[in-house]
Design an enzyme around this catalytic site. Structure first.
Site, PDB file in Angstrom:
ATOM      1  N   CYS A 165       0.856  -1.188   0.000  1.00 36.52           N
ATOM      2  CA  CYS A 165       0.000   0.000   0.000  1.00 36.52           C
ATOM      3  C   CYS A 165       0.894   1.241   0.000  1.00 36.52           C
ATOM      4  O   CYS A 165       1.892   1.299   0.729  1.00 36.52           O
ATOM      5  CB  CYS A 165      -0.894  -0.002   1.244  1.00 36.52           C
ATOM      6  SG  CYS A 165      -2.046   1.381   1.297  1.00 36.52           S
ATOM      7  N   HIS A 207      -9.115  -3.327  -3.166  1.00 36.35           N
ATOM      8  CA  HIS A 207      -8.121  -2.618  -2.342  1.00 36.35           C
ATOM      9  C   HIS A 207      -8.446  -1.123  -2.306  1.00 36.35           C
ATOM     10  O   HIS A 207      -8.430  -0.501  -1.234  1.00 36.35           O
ATOM     11  CB  HIS A 207      -6.706  -2.861  -2.903  1.00 36.35           C
ATOM     12  CG  HIS A 207      -5.618  -2.189  -2.113  1.00 36.35           C
ATOM     13  ND1 HIS A 207      -4.668  -2.864  -1.408  1.00 36.35           N
ATOM     14  CD2 HIS A 207      -5.342  -0.868  -1.919  1.00 36.35           C
ATOM     15  CE1 HIS A 207      -3.861  -2.000  -0.791  1.00 36.35           C
ATOM     16  NE2 HIS A 207      -4.250  -0.780  -1.100  1.00 36.35           N
ATOM     17  N   GLU A 208      -8.780  -0.559  -3.473  1.00 36.74           N
ATOM     18  CA  GLU A 208      -9.048   0.893  -3.545  1.00 36.74           C
ATOM     19  C   GLU A 208     -10.386   1.264  -2.903  1.00 36.74           C
ATOM     20  O   GLU A 208     -10.455   2.248  -2.156  1.00 36.74           O
ATOM     21  CB  GLU A 208      -9.020   1.372  -5.006  1.00 36.74           C
ATOM     22  CG  GLU A 208      -7.687   1.166  -5.716  1.00 36.74           C
ATOM     23  CD  GLU A 208      -6.488   1.641  -4.895  1.00 36.74           C
ATOM     24  OE1 GLU A 208      -5.425   1.004  -5.014  1.00 36.74           O
ATOM     25  OE2 GLU A 208      -6.617   2.601  -4.109  1.00 36.74           O
ATOM     26  N   HIS A 266     -10.218   1.559   0.741  1.00 39.54           N
ATOM     27  CA  HIS A 266      -9.682   2.833   1.251  1.00 39.54           C
ATOM     28  C   HIS A 266     -10.809   3.852   1.460  1.00 39.54           C
ATOM     29  O   HIS A 266     -10.720   4.721   2.325  1.00 39.54           O
ATOM     30  CB  HIS A 266      -8.639   3.426   0.291  1.00 39.54           C
ATOM     31  CG  HIS A 266      -7.249   2.874   0.466  1.00 39.54           C
ATOM     32  ND1 HIS A 266      -6.593   2.853   1.670  1.00 39.54           N
ATOM     33  CD2 HIS A 266      -6.398   2.328  -0.428  1.00 39.54           C
ATOM     34  CE1 HIS A 266      -5.387   2.324   1.514  1.00 39.54           C
ATOM     35  NE2 HIS A 266      -5.241   1.990   0.244  1.00 39.54           N
TER      36      HIS A 266
HETATM   37  O1  K2U Z   1      -3.962   1.822  -2.788  1.00 32.16           O
HETATM   38  C1  K2U Z   1      -2.746   1.742  -2.843  1.00 32.16           C
HETATM   39  O2  K2U Z   1      -2.025   1.880  -1.857  1.00 32.16           O
HETATM   40  C2  K2U Z   1      -2.090   1.385  -4.143  1.00 32.16           C
HETATM   41  C3  K2U Z   1      -1.659  -0.029  -4.130  1.00 32.16           C
HETATM   42  C4  K2U Z   1      -2.799  -0.841  -4.684  1.00 32.16           C
HETATM   43  C5  K2U Z   1      -2.676  -2.323  -4.657  1.00 32.16           C
HETATM   44  C6  K2U Z   1      -1.864  -2.992  -3.769  1.00 32.16           C
HETATM   45  C7  K2U Z   1      -1.804  -4.378  -3.796  1.00 32.16           C
HETATM   46  C8  K2U Z   1      -2.563  -5.110  -4.686  1.00 32.16           C
HETATM   47  C9  K2U Z   1      -3.380  -4.436  -5.562  1.00 32.16           C
HETATM   48  C10 K2U Z   1      -3.432  -3.058  -5.543  1.00 32.16           C
HETATM   49  C11 K2U Z   1      -0.345  -0.029  -4.881  1.00 32.16           C
HETATM   50  O3  K2U Z   1      -0.577  -0.193  -6.230  1.00 32.16           O
HETATM   51  S1  K2U Z   1       0.771  -1.164  -4.209  1.00 32.16           S
HETATM   52  C12 K2U Z   1       2.079  -1.193  -5.256  1.00 32.16           C
HETATM   53  C13 K2U Z   1       1.913  -2.058  -6.449  1.00 32.16           C
HETATM   54  C14 K2U Z   1       2.475  -1.644  -7.610  1.00 32.16           C
HETATM   55  C15 K2U Z   1       2.387  -2.435  -8.733  1.00 32.16           C
HETATM   56  C16 K2U Z   1       1.722  -3.650  -8.683  1.00 32.16           C
HETATM   57  C17 K2U Z   1       1.133  -4.067  -7.502  1.00 32.16           C
HETATM   58  C18 K2U Z   1       1.228  -3.269  -6.364  1.00 32.16           C
HETATM   59 NI    NI Z   2      -3.524   1.046  -0.443  1.00 32.41          NI
END
Ligand code: K2U
Ligand code: NI
Length: 185
Positions: free
Chosen positions: A110, A153-154, A157
């Site tokens: 995250c 995941h989003e 949030h």
């Molecule tokens: O919401 C966030 O913090 C963004 C996350 C979203 C996410 C995390 C894990 C699995 C799916 C979505 C970031 O994208 S985490 C970094 C990342 C970058 C590339 C690929 C996967 C995760």
């Molecule tokens: Ni996140």
């Protein structure tokens, strides 16, 4: 442009709040902010720009992560089947989901969490999401696997939930019931 300095980190109460619906049609300000969130994701995946501004790669970002308690998210990624998603979503909501679950065998990270937290994060394997996109059009996304994980995941949030809230404390790598990993064949 949004940089890591604008990303709110865990411990900030805004990440535990339920964000408020965005009044539609969106104001210039809200549309501009959502566009900036999408730009951040594109920049974070561009090696040169990410290097120059020390951006962590992101495939999704939610407004609370930049300190705004509003129900809007941006996504920018290609899933394992080659489907490409790149848009800003106002008031996204999961309108239906499978019973079956999935999870990333590599666990989740995250942008708001500056530490590695290992373990499987159970997610619905298939979801249908309704939202208004950046262009102001109503959209319906039928998602499975990795794309379903990113959207959950989003949207979490927006409801004050973090990925680690789902990890089994006693055995983080206990395979979740009725679940198959979405990142291994
Ligand atoms: O919401 C966030 O913090 C963004 C996350 C979203 C996410 C995390 C894990 C699995 C799916 C979505 C970031 O994208 S985490 C970094 C990342 C970058 C590339 C690929 C996967 C995760
Ligand atoms: Ni996140």
């Amino acid at each position: 442009m949004i940089t890591m300095d604008d990303i709110v980190r865990e411990g900030n109460p805004i990440l535990e709040e339920v964000a408020k619906e965005v009044a539609l049609p969106a104001t210039e300000q809200d549309s501009a902010t959502l566009h900036e969130m999408l730009e951040f994701l594109k920049n974070s995946q561009d090696q040169e720009i990410a290097e120059k501004y020390q951006l962590r790669p992101g495939v999704g970002i939610a407004a609370p992560q930049i300190g705004l308690s509003k129900r809007m998210i941006a996504i920018h990624f290609e899933d394992f089947d080659g489907n490409f998603y790149s848009d800003g979503l106002f008031n996204p909501r999961i309108v239906s989901h499978s019973v079956e679950k999935t999870f990333l065998s590599s666990g989740e990270g995250c942008l708001s969490v500056d530490r590695e937290i290992q373990g499987y994060v159970p997610r619905y394997a298939r979801i249908t999401v309704k939202a208004i996109n950046l262009a102001g059009e109503p959209i319906k996304l039928r998602l499975r696997g990795y794309a379903a994980v990113v959207l959950q995941h989003e949207i979490d949030h927006l409801n004050g939930l973090m990925f680690y809230d789902y990890i089994n404390e006693n055995n983080p790598f206990l395979k979740p019931d009725n679940a198959k990993p979405c990142d291994v064949d």
